[in-house]
Design an enzyme around this catalytic site. Sequence first.
Site, PDB file in Angstrom:
ATOM      1  N   TYR A  67       0.823  -1.221   0.000  1.00  9.36           N
ATOM      2  CA  TYR A  67       0.000   0.000   0.000  1.00  9.36           C
ATOM      3  C   TYR A  67       0.850   1.261   0.000  1.00  9.36           C
ATOM      4  CZ  TYR A  67      -3.747  -3.221   1.013  1.00  9.36           C
ATOM      5  OH  TYR A  67      -4.652  -4.248   0.923  1.00  9.36           O
ATOM      6  N   SER A  68       2.122   1.100  -0.283  1.00  7.65           N
ATOM      7  CA  SER A  68       3.099   2.169  -0.104  1.00  7.65           C
ATOM      8  C   SER A  68       2.852   3.415  -0.972  1.00  7.65           C
ATOM      9  CB  SER A  68       4.489   1.598  -0.416  1.00  7.65           C
ATOM     10  OG  SER A  68       5.423   2.616  -0.595  1.00  7.65           O
ATOM     11  N   ASN A  69       2.763   4.558  -0.320  1.00  8.03           N
ATOM     12  CA  ASN A  69       2.691   5.831  -1.048  1.00  8.03           C
ATOM     13  C   ASN A  69       3.963   6.052  -1.853  1.00  8.03           C
ATOM     14  OD1 ASN A  69       0.258   6.372   0.190  1.00  8.03           O
ATOM     15  ND2 ASN A  69       1.134   7.719   1.750  1.00  8.03           N
ATOM     16  N   ILE A  71       5.946   3.749  -3.277  1.00  9.09           N
ATOM     17  CA  ILE A  71       5.931   2.933  -4.501  1.00  9.09           C
ATOM     18  C   ILE A  71       5.067   3.621  -5.567  1.00  9.09           C
ATOM     19  CG2 ILE A  71       4.999   0.764  -5.475  1.00  9.09           C
ATOM     20  CD1 ILE A  71       7.668   0.295  -4.146  1.00  9.09           C
TER      21      ILE A  71
END
Length: 303
Positions: A67-69, A71
């Site tokens: 869910y990485s912002n 990435i």
Amino acid sequence: MLKIHQEPIIQRIKSKVAQQKGVELYIKREDLIHPFVSGNKWRKLKYNLEEARAKGLKTIATFGGAYSNHIYATAAAAKEADFLSIGIIRGEELANKSLNKTLQFAIENGMQLKFVSREEYRKKSGSEFIQKLNNELGDIYLIPEGGTNSLAIKGCTEILDNSTKEFDYICTSAGTGGTLSGLIVSSKDHQKILGFSSLKGEFLAKDVEDLVYNYKGTQKKNWGINTNYHFGGYAKTNDELIRFIKQFERDYSILLDQVYTGKMMYGINDLIQTGYFKSGTKILAIHTGGLQGRTALLSSDRS
Ligand SMILES: *Cc1c(COP(=O)(O)O)cnc(C)c1O
């Protein structure tokens, strides 16, 4: 190389609590800087992409959870600046599942995803793992998890400028502390920089001290980290936080996310209420973006 979509503006938040306590609260809308490379991720990537270009490298690789912002932002930034991108994602099991919106977006922006086990992921900053990546993927420009390195801190120093020098307190949400470090480095001596940790634990203060010191030997004491508003830890949330965010959005028409900016604004509001800031204090909250990570709890009903 990365374009600014809209210059971040500073808006007044006229909350009842602030008025009662005689403090002035403002928010710097770094979330407006770019539709996909939002907030602090734009700041953190800017000089890293310039460095990759200067080194003649064509591929950016970085790390993150599903869910990485970071990435999400790196995929969009690499595409805009004409780099290939590779995302090394924590969780082998995800390779056989349908992708969530964050990873779907990354792929649509040309990012190649490589899923690794949690065990392998933990070793990601070791020289062996990096050597293996270089062998597999060729010459790559590697950005750490969360995007924090010296060039990221340099980018984050630019969040503060002439328009922010009158504020007494500058507040930001914190994960790795890269953004907070940039703010500390560029702060005026009369200012106090306050980070709100989204993660449980007390490790962040030491990390930030090191990050700041490793940035040109900077030593500053005008900062602190508040660890009281993590709501159970990274990506954890509860009804009270969700209610607060919804109310904030209704009152000021500014969206927040439940991982970072929501926790910071909740914390600031609570500190104002409990008299932490003396009357007359001017507080600036940094909206670090991250709205791609908003939970469905926030997006659907607005009641
Ligand atoms: C990544 C992120 C942070 C954390 O930034 P650090 O530099 O890692 O502390 C804060 N807010 C938002 C919205 C983010 O996406």
